[in-house]
Design a protein around this motif. Structure first.
Motif, short mmCIF file in Angstrom:
data_model
loop_
_atom_site.label_atom_id
_atom_site.label_comp_id
_atom_site.label_asym_id
_atom_site.label_seq_id
_atom_site.Cartn_x
_atom_site.Cartn_y
_atom_site.Cartn_z
N ARG A 35 0.82 -1.21 0.00
CA ARG A 35 0.00 0.00 0.00
C ARG A 35 0.86 1.26 0.00
NH1 ARG A 35 -0.75 2.46 4.93
NH2 ARG A 35 0.13 1.40 6.77
N PHE A 36 2.05 1.18 0.61
CA PHE A 36 2.92 2.37 0.62
C PHE A 36 3.35 2.73 -0.80
CE2 PHE A 36 3.81 0.64 4.94
CZ PHE A 36 3.24 1.69 5.66
N LEU A 37 3.64 1.71 -1.60
CA LEU A 37 4.03 1.97 -2.98
C LEU A 37 2.87 2.58 -3.75
CD1 LEU A 37 6.05 1.75 -5.31
CD2 LEU A 37 5.22 -0.59 -5.70
N ASN A 38 1.65 2.02 -3.59
CA ASN A 38 0.49 2.55 -4.31
C ASN A 38 0.17 3.98 -3.89
OD1 ASN A 38 0.20 0.12 -5.65
ND2 ASN A 38 -1.18 -0.74 -4.09
N GLU A 39 0.21 4.25 -2.56
CA GLU A 39 -0.07 5.60 -2.09
C GLU A 39 1.01 6.58 -2.60
OE1 GLU A 39 -0.46 5.62 2.13
OE2 GLU A 39 -2.08 4.12 2.13
N GLY A 40 2.26 6.10 -2.60
CA GLY A 40 3.35 6.95 -3.08
C GLY A 40 3.18 7.31 -4.54
N ILE A 41 2.75 6.32 -5.36
CA ILE A 41 2.56 6.59 -6.79
C ILE A 41 1.42 7.58 -7.00
CG2 ILE A 41 1.80 5.56 -8.96
CD1 ILE A 41 3.39 3.06 -8.16
N GLU A 47 2.21 15.21 -8.30
CA GLU A 47 3.41 16.03 -8.14
C GLU A 47 3.65 16.46 -6.69
OE1 GLU A 47 3.51 19.26 -10.90
OE2 GLU A 47 3.30 17.95 -12.66
N ASN A 48 3.13 15.66 -5.77
CA ASN A 48 3.41 15.89 -4.35
C ASN A 48 4.64 15.08 -3.96
OD1 ASN A 48 1.09 17.50 -4.11
ND2 ASN A 48 -0.20 15.71 -3.68
N TYR A 49 5.80 15.53 -4.42
CA TYR A 49 7.02 14.72 -4.28
C TYR A 49 7.48 14.62 -2.83
CZ TYR A 49 6.86 15.72 -9.25
OH TYR A 49 6.45 15.85 -10.54
N GLU A 50 7.29 15.69 -2.07
CA GLU A 50 7.71 15.63 -0.67
C GLU A 50 6.90 14.59 0.11
OE1 GLU A 50 6.90 18.30 -2.29
OE2 GLU A 50 8.41 19.89 -2.04
N GLU A 51 5.62 14.44 -0.27
CA GLU A 51 4.78 13.45 0.41
C GLU A 51 5.06 12.04 -0.11
OE1 GLU A 51 3.76 16.23 -0.90
OE2 GLU A 51 2.94 17.40 0.76
N SER A 52 5.41 11.92 -1.38
CA SER A 52 5.59 10.57 -1.94
C SER A 52 6.91 9.94 -1.52
CB SER A 52 5.52 10.64 -3.47
OG SER A 52 6.63 11.33 -4.01
N LYS A 58 9.28 3.64 2.72
CA LYS A 58 8.59 2.59 3.49
C LYS A 58 8.30 1.38 2.61
CE LYS A 58 6.51 5.71 6.88
NZ LYS A 58 5.24 6.28 7.42
N ALA A 59 7.95 1.66 1.34
CA ALA A 59 7.70 0.55 0.40
C ALA A 59 8.97 -0.27 0.22
CB ALA A 59 7.20 1.10 -0.93
N ARG A 60 10.12 0.38 0.17
CA ARG A 60 11.40 -0.32 0.00
C ARG A 60 11.73 -1.13 1.25
NH1 ARG A 60 16.15 3.21 -2.31
NH2 ARG A 60 16.98 1.11 -2.61
N GLU A 61 11.33 -0.65 2.41
CA GLU A 61 11.56 -1.43 3.63
C GLU A 61 10.74 -2.71 3.60
OE1 GLU A 61 10.66 1.10 6.89
OE2 GLU A 61 12.29 2.53 6.47
N MET A 62 9.52 -2.59 3.06
CA MET A 62 8.68 -3.78 2.95
C MET A 62 9.20 -4.75 1.90
SD MET A 62 4.74 -2.45 3.23
CE MET A 62 4.17 -4.12 2.95
N GLU A 63 9.68 -4.20 0.78
CA GLU A 63 10.18 -5.02 -0.32
C GLU A 63 11.56 -4.51 -0.73
OE1 GLU A 63 7.28 -6.38 -3.46
OE2 GLU A 63 6.20 -4.64 -2.68
N SER A 73 11.40 6.05 -5.76
CA SER A 73 12.11 6.76 -4.69
C SER A 73 13.17 7.69 -5.28
CB SER A 73 12.75 5.76 -3.73
OG SER A 73 13.52 6.43 -2.74
N GLY A 74 13.94 7.14 -6.23
CA GLY A 74 14.96 7.96 -6.89
C GLY A 74 14.35 9.12 -7.65
N MET A 75 13.22 8.87 -8.34
CA MET A 75 12.60 9.93 -9.13
C MET A 75 12.04 11.04 -8.24
SD MET A 75 13.09 9.42 -12.28
CE MET A 75 11.98 10.68 -12.85
N ALA A 76 11.43 10.67 -7.11
CA ALA A 76 10.91 11.68 -6.20
C ALA A 76 12.05 12.56 -5.68
CB ALA A 76 10.17 11.01 -5.05
N CYS A 77 13.16 11.93 -5.31
CA CYS A 77 14.31 12.71 -4.83
C CYS A 77 14.86 13.60 -5.94
CB CYS A 77 15.41 11.76 -4.33
SG CYS A 77 14.97 10.89 -2.81
#
Length: 509
Positions: A35-41, A47-52, A58-63, A73-77
């Motif tokens: 769900r973290f990945l879906n919410e992040g996308i 374009e809410n990059y600070e929130e994503s 967290k998605a990376r911690e899960m997977e 994650s890289g694209m948001a940064c």
């Protein structure tokens, strides 16, 4: 913070569309349980990059093995201009067992921005081998080659990007032209810029190309040899530097005088191709007074040579300078000579801020006999200076310079340490009319007790000037200048005031 990713560092326009639409998002469905990945996308698409960004972490911690989470994650940064963090995520996405192809171009761009050019070249090789986004990769290769000083390869890569993708040709031509300008191939640069304008004359990029074309035209038209010749009438209130203290100055007469002043300067600044640099000048000055002419008329010559090399962000020169003067007594006799040498380093920030550092050695020799050894002014001088020049408008500048010098003279009375602060500026106030003004502060402490006055000498020197320069005819200027000097010394014989008013004409070619 939001930013547009995958754009050249010096150009704020990028022509690529977002690549995460369509079939790419279809592939994300397999991660629906995260769900973290879906919410992040969802936040990323808004374009809410600070929130994503924290959601992707967290998605990376899960997977931990998720390439998609690492990529986003890289694209948001990257959108937040956090390029080092972006590299870490994009590197994982590009290195997966089944790598995300779109990650390669974004990774190369981020590596260019963090200065990791060797790794950027490695991934360029991977992308070229796999035939991934050839036009984008060719453009980014041009960026890498340009930043590592391989200018011919950069121009070739930009050209290839434009040939592979016509939508990139305008931007690629501008970037290639900037490289050509840097390497002083101005005619080639002009041809590229003309092509960029013709591609889409009404675009913002065309306006940018026209700006660079104007710069290029001025460099093409610039003459390598320039000359200035001037003749001025002067009034000098204190030719002989009469002391303020009447006990020392009462016997001094005719300290004020009118004078004829002549000036000549020849500059040679060839526009060499490639990284090599060179400039040189010769100047002559002569003052001829009505009073005290047999003791104070002077002739001065100055020769300056500065070969250099442009390393990219910094240009380095080795300067050599020779100055020689003659003073009447009552015929003209050699008075002094100075030889100066040392390295100079120059860098330019944002095209309008110039910084220079110059450590140097000077040998000063006075060619007249002295009455006592302590008054021998021949000296070795070690100095270091730092300068800032702000080119804030066309034909307008402000320069500020600090210099420290240590003078080790043959005579004990002239050993000294000095601190000099100089301000110069020029400001157009009307068409062909400029106001020039500035000043100098020189604080000089002498090392030894003076053998005559039995105190350690200390001089505080102040100089202010202001003037107007009016080009009343093509290349012919009327110039009016006023300069005020005050030397405040604890030894009265060296303490004086001086006013100099000049008016005349100068021809510049």
């Amino acid at each position: 913070m939001r930013g547009t990713v995958f754009r050249p560092a010096s150009v704020s326009v990028w022509l690529f569309v977002h690549f995460f639409a369509g079939i790419f998002f279809a592939g994300v469905a397999v991660h629906a349980e995260n769900r973290f990945l879906n919410e992040g996308i969802e936040q990323y698409k808004l374009e809410n990059y600070e929130e994503s960004a924290p959601l992707f972490e967290k998605a990376r911690e899960m997977e931990p093995e998720s390439c998609v989470a690492a990529f986003f994650s890289g694209m948001a940064c990257k959108h937040m201009l956090l390029y080092e963090d972006a590299v870490r995520g994009l590197r994982v996405a590009a290195s997966c067992h089944t790598p995300i192809r779109e990650a390669l171009a974004e990774l190369i761009d981020a590596l260019n921005r963090t200065g990791e050019f060797a790794e950027a070249e490695k991934w360029i090789g991977v992308a070229e081998k796999e035939r991934i986004e050839p036009a984008k990769i060719a453009f980014l290769k041009g960026e890498t080659m340009s930043r590592t000083g391989r200018y011919d390869e950069a121009v070739e890569s930009y050209g290839e990007a434009g040939r592979l993708d016509s939508s990139l040709s305008q931007l690629a031509d501008i970037r290639a032209a900037l490289v050509l300008i840097k390497t002083k191939r101005h005619r080639e640069a002009r041809a590229r810029l003309e092509g960029a304008v013709l591609y889409d004359p009404d675009s913002n990029l065309a306006a940018l190309a026209r700006h660079y074309m104007a710069m290029t035209e001025s460099r093409i038209d610039m003459k390598p040899l320039r000359m200035a010749v001037g003749i001025f009438g002067q009034y000098d209130s204190n030719v002989v530097l009469k002391p303020d203290d009447s006990d020392f100055g009462s016997d001094v007469t005719d300290e004020a005088s009118t004078a004829l002043a002549t000036r000549f300067r020849l500059d040679y600044c060839p526009d060499l191709e490639g990284p090599w640099l060179f400039n040189a000048h010769y100047s002559f000055a002569g003052n001829f007074y009505n009073h005290n002419s047999d003791t104070h008329d002077f002739l001065a010559n100055d020769i300056y040579l500065a070969p250099g090399y442009d390393f990219g962000k910094i240009a380095a020169y080795w300067i050599g300078r020779y100055m020689h003067s003659l003073v009447r007594d009552p015929s003209y006799k050699a008075y002094s000579e100075t030889l100066e040498t040392g390295p100079m380093f120059r860098t330019v920030l944002r095209k309008e801020h110039v910084f220079e550092i110059l450590p140097s050695y000077k040998r000063k020799t006075f060619l007249r006999p002295v009455l006592m050894d302590e008054e021998d002014r021949d000296a070795d001088v070690w100095s270091g200076s730092a300068s800032w020049i702000w080119l804030f408008r066309k034909d307008a500048f402000v320069s500020l310079r600090y210099e420290y010098e240590n003078e080790n003279a043959e005579g004990d009375n002239w050993d000294s340490d000095g601190h000099r602060l100089t301000l110069n500026s020029s400001l157009p106030v009307a068409e062909k009319l400029a106001l020039n003004f500035g000043g100098e502060l020189f604080l000089q402490d002498f090392d030894n007790t003076n053998s005559v006055f039995l105190v350690k000498r200390k001089d505080d020197s102040y100089r202010l000037y202001a003037g107007l320069s009016w080009e009343f005819w093509k290349s012919l200027f009327l110039i009016l200048d006023y300069a005020w000097t005050r030397v405040d010394s604890n030894i009265a014989v060296y303490d004086y005031r001086r006013h100099v008013l000049s008016a005349g004409m100068e021809y510049r070619y």
